[in-house]
Design a protein around this motif. Sequence first.
Motif, PDB file in Angstrom:
ATOM      1  N   UNK A 212       0.843  -1.195   0.000  1.00  0.00           N
ATOM      2  CA  UNK A 212       0.000   0.000   0.000  1.00  0.00           C
ATOM      3  C   UNK A 212       0.880   1.248   0.000  1.00  0.00           C
ATOM      4  N   UNK A 213       0.278   2.382  -0.340  1.00  0.00           N
ATOM      5  CA  UNK A 213       0.976   3.670  -0.370  1.00  0.00           C
ATOM      6  C   UNK A 213       0.216   4.649   0.512  1.00  0.00           C
ATOM      7  N   UNK A 214       0.947   5.394   1.318  1.00  0.00           N
ATOM      8  CA  UNK A 214       0.336   6.485   2.083  1.00  0.00           C
ATOM      9  C   UNK A 214       1.062   7.779   1.732  1.00  0.00           C
ATOM     10  N   UNK A 215       0.292   8.826   1.435  1.00  0.00           N
ATOM     11  CA  UNK A 215       0.843  10.124   1.062  1.00  0.00           C
ATOM     12  C   UNK A 215       0.695  11.106   2.206  1.00  0.00           C
ATOM     13  N   UNK A 216       1.659  12.005   2.349  1.00  0.00           N
ATOM     14  CA  UNK A 216       1.549  13.043   3.376  1.00  0.00           C
ATOM     15  C   UNK A 216       0.471  14.045   2.970  1.00  0.00           C
ATOM     16  N   UNK A 217      -0.036  14.779   3.937  1.00  0.00           N
ATOM     17  CA  UNK A 217      -1.133  15.723   3.665  1.00  0.00           C
ATOM     18  C   UNK A 217      -0.700  16.832   2.708  1.00  0.00           C
ATOM     19  N   UNK A 218       0.575  17.217   2.737  1.00  0.00           N
ATOM     20  CA  UNK A 218       1.033  18.306   1.877  1.00  0.00           C
ATOM     21  C   UNK A 218       1.032  17.917   0.401  1.00  0.00           C
ATOM     22  N   UNK A 219       1.047  16.625   0.105  1.00  0.00           N
ATOM     23  CA  UNK A 219       1.018  16.158  -1.278  1.00  0.00           C
ATOM     24  C   UNK A 219      -0.322  16.473  -1.929  1.00  0.00           C
ATOM     25  N   UNK A 220      -1.370  16.556  -1.135  1.00  0.00           N
ATOM     26  CA  UNK A 220      -2.723  16.673  -1.657  1.00  0.00           C
ATOM     27  C   UNK A 220      -3.094  18.104  -2.039  1.00  0.00           C
ATOM     28  N   UNK A 221      -2.068  18.974  -2.142  1.00  0.00           N
ATOM     29  CA  UNK A 221      -2.375  20.385  -2.425  1.00  0.00           C
ATOM     30  C   UNK A 221      -2.810  20.623  -3.873  1.00  0.00           C
ATOM     31  N   UNK A 222      -2.384  19.727  -4.794  1.00  0.00           N
ATOM     32  CA  UNK A 222      -2.853  19.857  -6.179  1.00  0.00           C
ATOM     33  C   UNK A 222      -2.652  18.528  -6.914  1.00  0.00           C
ATOM     34  N   UNK A 223      -3.194  18.447  -8.117  1.00  0.00           N
ATOM     35  CA  UNK A 223      -3.155  17.197  -8.878  1.00  0.00           C
ATOM     36  C   UNK A 223      -1.738  16.800  -9.264  1.00  0.00           C
ATOM     37  N   UNK A 224      -0.925  17.771  -9.674  1.00  0.00           N
ATOM     38  CA  UNK A 224       0.436  17.450 -10.072  1.00  0.00           C
ATOM     39  C   UNK A 224       1.204  16.805  -8.931  1.00  0.00           C
ATOM     40  N   UNK A 225       1.114  17.398  -7.752  1.00  0.00           N
ATOM     41  CA  UNK A 225       1.866  16.869  -6.612  1.00  0.00           C
ATOM     42  C   UNK A 225       1.375  15.466  -6.263  1.00  0.00           C
ATOM     43  N   UNK A 226       0.074  15.279  -6.231  1.00  0.00           N
ATOM     44  CA  UNK A 226      -0.486  13.973  -5.879  1.00  0.00           C
ATOM     45  C   UNK A 226      -0.073  12.905  -6.891  1.00  0.00           C
ATOM     46  N   UNK A 227      -0.212  13.215  -8.171  1.00  0.00           N
ATOM     47  CA  UNK A 227       0.070  12.226  -9.208  1.00  0.00           C
ATOM     48  C   UNK A 227       1.569  11.945  -9.339  1.00  0.00           C
ATOM     49  N   UNK A 228       2.398  12.966  -9.230  1.00  0.00           N
ATOM     50  CA  UNK A 228       3.848  12.775  -9.386  1.00  0.00           C
ATOM     51  C   UNK A 228       4.438  12.003  -8.214  1.00  0.00           C
ATOM     52  N   UNK A 229       3.964  12.303  -7.009  1.00  0.00           N
ATOM     53  CA  UNK A 229       4.476  11.589  -5.838  1.00  0.00           C
ATOM     54  C   UNK A 229       3.973  10.145  -5.837  1.00  0.00           C
ATOM     55  N   UNK A 230       2.758   9.930  -6.290  1.00  0.00           N
ATOM     56  CA  UNK A 230       2.263   8.556  -6.445  1.00  0.00           C
ATOM     57  C   UNK A 230       3.123   7.800  -7.446  1.00  0.00           C
ATOM     58  N   UNK A 231       3.505   8.471  -8.527  1.00  0.00           N
ATOM     59  CA  UNK A 231       4.404   7.859  -9.509  1.00  0.00           C
ATOM     60  C   UNK A 231       5.736   7.473  -8.864  1.00  0.00           C
ATOM     61  N   UNK A 232       6.257   8.337  -8.002  1.00  0.00           N
ATOM     62  CA  UNK A 232       7.519   8.051  -7.296  1.00  0.00           C
ATOM     63  C   UNK A 232       7.372   6.819  -6.407  1.00  0.00           C
ATOM     64  N   UNK A 233       6.271   6.746  -5.664  1.00  0.00           N
ATOM     65  CA  UNK A 233       6.038   5.610  -4.760  1.00  0.00           C
ATOM     66  C   UNK A 233       5.902   4.309  -5.543  1.00  0.00           C
ATOM     67  N   UNK A 234       5.178   4.352  -6.655  1.00  0.00           N
ATOM     68  CA  UNK A 234       5.013   3.151  -7.474  1.00  0.00           C
ATOM     69  C   UNK A 234       6.335   2.722  -8.106  1.00  0.00           C
ATOM     70  N   UNK A 235       7.162   3.693  -8.472  1.00  0.00           N
ATOM     71  CA  UNK A 235       8.485   3.379  -9.014  1.00  0.00           C
ATOM     72  C   UNK A 235       9.353   2.712  -7.958  1.00  0.00           C
ATOM     73  N   UNK A 236       9.241   3.171  -6.728  1.00  0.00           N
ATOM     74  CA  UNK A 236       9.980   2.550  -5.623  1.00  0.00           C
ATOM     75  C   UNK A 236       9.572   1.083  -5.474  1.00  0.00           C
TER      76      UNK A 236
END
Length: 350
Positions: A212-236
């Motif tokens: 599973x993936x959990x994102x910090x609250x600051x990631x949810x400030x916009x779509x770019x941040x949410x999607x790009x950080x999710x991409x980073x987590x999935x790449x990991x």
Amino acid sequence: MIKYIQLLFLCSITIVFSQKRQQSLELKVKGDYKHEATQTLFPELWSGFQRESITSYDAAETNVGVSYIQKTSKKNKTVLTIYIYPKKYIDNQLLRDEFYNYDYALNQNSNDHLEIKPLFGTLSNENLKVGFVYALFNNAMGQQDFFNGVKYINKNSLLSIYECGGWTFKTRVSSDDMTKDQLKDLKDKVENYFGILDLASIKTLPIHKVPDIILSSSVKRDSMMTKAITEAAQAKIVWLSKNLEKKEILTGFHDMKIDSEIYSIEKMLEFYKTHENDWKMNPDTKKYFEEMTRIAENGRLKDHIYEKYHGLIDYPEGEARKADYIQFKIDKNISEDTNEIFYKIFYRLQ
């Protein structure tokens, strides 16, 4: 980043106390003590050490600490404490967080700031591979003194923390007279005698499932941040699944390999460049990706990662490059915001 460490410490304390009794309980045991949940045996006498205490931190007596003492004179002694406790979940930052927490607590009981240098290792057999972090260091420990209130005494010390699937095994040693080489030998004896690989076999990770993936609250400030950080987590997740042996993934994420973080960041930046104009961005998001791009384009990702994780990453050159990277950040206008940790990948175990 100090605030981040303090937050980790407070969160850890909350988790630990939620699992404990209101008070710890010293168990009265004669003869060998068997930790029932793992069948780990703690004899009264072991390798020149006398068992001094057994402390239970939860009602089920699964979370325990067992202390041994070896006295070579009236003034000189070595204290060895072994902790075994279950985990409700395991994430790719957990081993790092445990080390941070110990460093924080250690400095609370020291008369001077102390930085302990992490070292990395593995134990393996044909079925499992356990990753661990450890440190050998000298520190002045505060002890109550009748005349002086608190007296600080220099000790050679050892900390080692092992990811054993659904269990954590941790060793702490402080000694008046053991050398660092002797402490390392003691660490090796503990690993062999107390069966860390056997402990790891009790509850392995459910690797048939994607973490599973959990994102910090600051990631949810916009779509770019949410999607790009999710991409980073999935790449990991992809990197770890392809580059770690199955027997290694069964016991923990062992996320101390710097190449996994490099791959994750590169995929994140690729996503950003591809979709830069797709969504309206918060100014903080734009600033973050511009700064991360400057770091990457100047070939400083490894130095960035080393600083971000306070040296808790397997990058031997990092310490020597630290001062130069600080100057690079000044010259290229790189803020501390680039060091924020935005995600964790994890397995829930209970």
